[in-house]
Scaffold this active site. Structure first.
Site, PDB file in Angstrom:
ATOM      1  N   ARG A  35     -38.632   5.221 -29.912  1.00 43.16           N
ATOM      2  CA  ARG A  35     -38.815   6.679 -29.818  1.00 43.16           C
ATOM      3  C   ARG A  35     -37.763   7.387 -30.664  1.00 43.16           C
ATOM      4  NH1 ARG A  35     -39.666   6.665 -23.359  1.00 43.16           N
ATOM      5  NH2 ARG A  35     -38.392   4.797 -23.618  1.00 43.16           N
ATOM      6  N   TYR A 151     -44.008 -11.204 -15.214  1.00 40.09           N
ATOM      7  CA  TYR A 151     -42.702 -10.546 -15.427  1.00 40.09           C
ATOM      8  C   TYR A 151     -41.586 -11.490 -14.972  1.00 40.09           C
ATOM      9  CZ  TYR A 151     -38.742  -7.391 -15.175  1.00 40.09           C
ATOM     10  OH  TYR A 151     -37.488  -6.836 -15.345  1.00 40.09           O
ATOM     11  N   PRO A 181     -29.803  -7.387 -12.864  1.00 45.27           N
ATOM     12  CA  PRO A 181     -29.868  -6.361 -11.820  1.00 45.27           C
ATOM     13  C   PRO A 181     -31.068  -6.531 -10.895  1.00 45.27           C
ATOM     14  CG  PRO A 181     -29.809  -5.396 -14.056  1.00 45.27           C
ATOM     15  CD  PRO A 181     -30.160  -6.851 -14.185  1.00 45.27           C
ATOM     16  N   LEU A 183     -32.943  -3.625  -8.082  1.00 45.08           N
ATOM     17  CA  LEU A 183     -33.696  -2.379  -8.303  1.00 45.08           C
ATOM     18  C   LEU A 183     -32.816  -1.259  -8.876  1.00 45.08           C
ATOM     19  CD1 LEU A 183     -35.628  -2.720  -4.961  1.00 45.08           C
ATOM     20  CD2 LEU A 183     -36.748  -2.566  -7.204  1.00 45.08           C
ATOM     21  N   VAL A 184     -33.132  -0.842 -10.080  1.00 45.12           N
ATOM     22  CA  VAL A 184     -32.401   0.230 -10.774  1.00 45.12           C
ATOM     23  C   VAL A 184     -33.407   1.338 -11.088  1.00 45.12           C
ATOM     24  CG1 VAL A 184     -30.831   0.775 -12.680  1.00 45.12           C
ATOM     25  CG2 VAL A 184     -31.148  -1.624 -11.991  1.00 45.12           C
ATOM     26  N   GLU A 187     -36.833   4.344 -16.216  1.00 46.94           N
ATOM     27  CA  GLU A 187     -38.264   4.542 -16.534  1.00 46.94           C
ATOM     28  C   GLU A 187     -39.068   3.255 -16.300  1.00 46.94           C
ATOM     29  OE1 GLU A 187     -38.630   6.318 -20.439  1.00 46.94           O
ATOM     30  OE2 GLU A 187     -37.154   7.835 -19.912  1.00 46.94           O
TER      31      GLU A 187
HETATM   32  P1  NDP Z   1     -36.530   1.614 -19.299  1.00 45.08           P
HETATM   33  O1  NDP Z   1     -38.027   1.631 -19.326  1.00 45.08           O
HETATM   34  O2  NDP Z   1     -35.828   2.829 -18.862  1.00 45.08           O
HETATM   35  O3  NDP Z   1     -35.979   1.179 -20.748  1.00 45.08           O
HETATM   36  C1  NDP Z   1     -36.604   0.181 -21.503  1.00 45.08           C
HETATM   37  C2  NDP Z   1     -36.057   0.224 -22.923  1.00 45.08           C
HETATM   38  O4  NDP Z   1     -36.654  -0.850 -23.675  1.00 45.08           O
HETATM   39  C3  NDP Z   1     -36.393   1.516 -23.650  1.00 45.08           C
HETATM   40  O5  NDP Z   1     -35.266   1.969 -24.364  1.00 45.08           O
HETATM   41  C4  NDP Z   1     -37.497   1.119 -24.599  1.00 45.08           C
HETATM   42  O6  NDP Z   1     -37.412   1.879 -25.800  1.00 45.08           O
HETATM   43  C5  NDP Z   1     -37.158  -0.347 -24.892  1.00 45.08           C
HETATM   44  N1  NDP Z   1     -38.359  -1.072 -25.299  1.00 45.08           N
HETATM   45  C6  NDP Z   1     -39.445  -1.360 -24.542  1.00 45.08           C
HETATM   46  N2  NDP Z   1     -40.394  -1.951 -25.274  1.00 45.08           N
HETATM   47  C7  NDP Z   1     -39.887  -2.062 -26.543  1.00 45.08           C
HETATM   48  C8  NDP Z   1     -40.401  -2.571 -27.758  1.00 45.08           C
HETATM   49  N3  NDP Z   1     -41.640  -3.109 -27.853  1.00 45.08           N
HETATM   50  N4  NDP Z   1     -39.631  -2.513 -28.874  1.00 45.08           N
HETATM   51  C9  NDP Z   1     -38.387  -1.974 -28.798  1.00 45.08           C
HETATM   52  N5  NDP Z   1     -37.848  -1.474 -27.676  1.00 45.08           N
HETATM   53  C10 NDP Z   1     -38.606  -1.506 -26.561  1.00 45.08           C
HETATM   54  O7  NDP Z   1     -36.149   0.375 -18.367  1.00 45.08           O
HETATM   55  P2  NDP Z   1     -34.728  -0.250 -17.907  1.00 45.08           P
HETATM   56  O8  NDP Z   1     -33.591   0.462 -18.505  1.00 45.08           O
HETATM   57  O9  NDP Z   1     -34.790  -0.387 -16.442  1.00 45.08           O
HETATM   58  O10 NDP Z   1     -34.882  -1.711 -18.537  1.00 45.08           O
HETATM   59  C11 NDP Z   1     -33.926  -2.290 -19.407  1.00 45.08           C
HETATM   60  C12 NDP Z   1     -33.852  -3.776 -19.121  1.00 45.08           C
HETATM   61  O11 NDP Z   1     -33.394  -3.978 -17.800  1.00 45.08           O
HETATM   62  C13 NDP Z   1     -35.186  -4.512 -19.232  1.00 45.08           C
HETATM   63  O12 NDP Z   1     -34.972  -5.750 -19.863  1.00 45.08           O
HETATM   64  C14 NDP Z   1     -35.581  -4.713 -17.773  1.00 45.08           C
HETATM   65  O13 NDP Z   1     -36.414  -5.838 -17.617  1.00 45.08           O
HETATM   66  C15 NDP Z   1     -34.225  -4.918 -17.156  1.00 45.08           C
HETATM   67  N6  NDP Z   1     -34.150  -4.716 -15.721  1.00 45.08           N
HETATM   68  C16 NDP Z   1     -34.500  -3.523 -15.145  1.00 45.08           C
HETATM   69  C17 NDP Z   1     -34.396  -3.369 -13.775  1.00 45.08           C
HETATM   70  C18 NDP Z   1     -34.820  -2.128 -13.072  1.00 45.08           C
HETATM   71  O14 NDP Z   1     -35.018  -2.161 -11.834  1.00 45.08           O
HETATM   72  N7  NDP Z   1     -34.955  -0.997 -13.749  1.00 45.08           N
HETATM   73  C19 NDP Z   1     -33.871  -4.446 -12.925  1.00 45.08           C
HETATM   74  C20 NDP Z   1     -33.563  -5.665 -13.636  1.00 45.08           C
HETATM   75  C21 NDP Z   1     -33.667  -5.774 -14.979  1.00 45.08           C
HETATM   76  P3  NDP Z   1     -38.645   2.528 -26.601  1.00 45.08           P
HETATM   77  O15 NDP Z   1     -39.734   2.780 -25.610  1.00 45.08           O
HETATM   78  O16 NDP Z   1     -38.067   3.769 -27.225  1.00 45.08           O
HETATM   79  O17 NDP Z   1     -38.992   1.499 -27.606  1.00 45.08           O
HETATM   80  C1  8X3 Z   2     -36.614  -5.328 -12.293  1.00 49.73           C
HETATM   81  C2  8X3 Z   2     -36.406  -5.577 -10.842  1.00 49.73           C
HETATM   82  O1  8X3 Z   2     -37.574  -6.274  -8.681  1.00 49.73           O
HETATM   83  O2  8X3 Z   2     -38.739  -4.712 -10.129  1.00 49.73           O
HETATM   84  O3  8X3 Z   2     -36.389  -6.473 -13.042  1.00 49.73           O
HETATM   85  O4  8X3 Z   2     -38.566  -7.013 -10.742  1.00 49.73           O
HETATM   86  S1  8X3 Z   2     -37.912  -5.905 -10.091  1.00 49.73           S
END
Ligand code: NDP
Ligand code: 8X3
Length: 250
Positions: A35, A151, A181, A183-184, A187
């Site tokens: 984005r 996932y 992590p 649950l965070v 988006e």
């Molecule tokens: P968000 O959806 O807030 O952020 C995801 C980020 O990944 C965005 O910046 C997005 O950028 C980028 N992204 C997604 N698809 C692509 C792509 N095809 N190419 C390039 N960039 C991409 O989620 P989180 O911050 O929560 O997630 C970040 C990481 O943390 C992930 O790996 C997720 O699995 C992991 N995680 C999250 C948890 C949660 O509960 N939220 C818990 C455990 C792990 P853009 O769309 O601009 O490309």
């Molecule tokens: C994100 C945490 O529990 O939604 O990785 O899979 S969960």
């Protein structure tokens, strides 16, 4: 010496918070995502604190990943810290009802995308004889929960890749570790539920989830340990969470 961090998925959630935390603490940044408006806004905001370079590419496209990394200007050519963070869940369905497109997205982004970026940056780190790679896994990489199937598989793969990287890079001077992590609130659930806001909000109702800032703070702690200290694998959950399926909701 001022360090430079390369953060994938910096436009939102954990990646964005980490970028902000690093900038406040004087770490230069290469910020990645798709984005452009968000990348521009981050460059504008964080560029007041540190040097910021933005790269727009889809992590699924191996040519774009390589081209973007090859295009880094000289002042950003030394990457000290790689945060392999870009990723999402797509859908929450039983294995019999899951969508092939969702499965492709999760495996292509969370696993193959992480590998493409790592493949492009690791040789530079080996040549530098130093570097620090943080792979963002998940509690979903430590256990499997109902409808989590693919996932969870993608995050189990991140767990295996994290271990494999640490083994293969042993002796190169590169530190490798994962932050996993629970649950965070980001988006993440909006993406998982394809924009269904009510469903996404419901995931975090009735308890205090982690904030992306909590994870950013932990990542900063990990990368600021003395060189002989490598935090290899770290799991962090909200206090209300005991496992993927046990969350104390009021
Ligand atoms: P968000 O959806 O807030 O952020 C995801 C980020 O990944 C965005 O910046 C997005 O950028 C980028 N992204 C997604 N698809 C692509 C792509 N095809 N190419 C390039 N960039 C991409 O989620 P989180 O911050 O929560 O997630 C970040 C990481 O943390 C992930 O790996 C997720 O699995 C992991 N995680 C999250 C948890 C949660 O509960 N939220 C818990 C455990 C792990 P853009 O769309 O601009 O490309
Ligand atoms: C994100 C945490 O529990 O939604 O990785 O899979 S969960």
């Amino acid at each position: 010496m001022t360090k430079t961090a390369f953060i994938t998925g910096a436009t939102s959630g954990i990646g964005k918070s980490t970028a902000i935390h690093f900038a406040i603490n004087g770490i230069n940044l290469v910020l990645c995502g798709r984005r452009q408006d968000r990348l521009d806004a981050l460059k504008e905001e964080l560029g007041k604190e540190v040097q910021v370079h933005i790269l727009n590419f889809d992590i699924r496209d191996k040519e774009s990943v390589k081209e973007a990394i090859d295009s880094l200007p000289k002042e950003f050519s030394q990457i000290d810290i790689l945060i392999n963070n870009a990723g999402n869940a797509h859908g929450l369905d039983t294995i019999q009802d899951g969508s092939l497109d969702d499965w492709d997205a999760m495996l292509d982004i969370n696993v193959k995308g992480l590998l493409y970026v790592s493949k492009a940056l690791i040789p530079k780190m080996i040549a530098q004889k130093c570097g620090h790679i943080i792979n963002i896994g998940s509690t979903a990489g430590k256990e499997v929960y109902p409808k989590g199937n693919v996932y969870c598989a993608s995050k189990h793969a991140v767990d295996a890749i994290n271990q494999g990287m640490r083994i293969d890079l042993n002796g190169t001077g590169i530190r490798v570790g994962a932050v996993n992590p629970g649950l965070v609130e980001t988006e993440f659930s909006n993406v998982r539920f394809k924009g269904d806001e009510d469903r996404a909000e419901n995931v975090y109702k009735g308890f205090q989830p982690l904030k992306p800032e909590d994870i950013a703070d932990i990542i900063y702690f990990v990368v600021t340990r003395p060189y002989h200290v490598n935090i290899a694998d770290l799991v962090v959950m909200p206090t209300a969470q005991a496992s993927s399926t046990i969350v104390n909701k009021s």
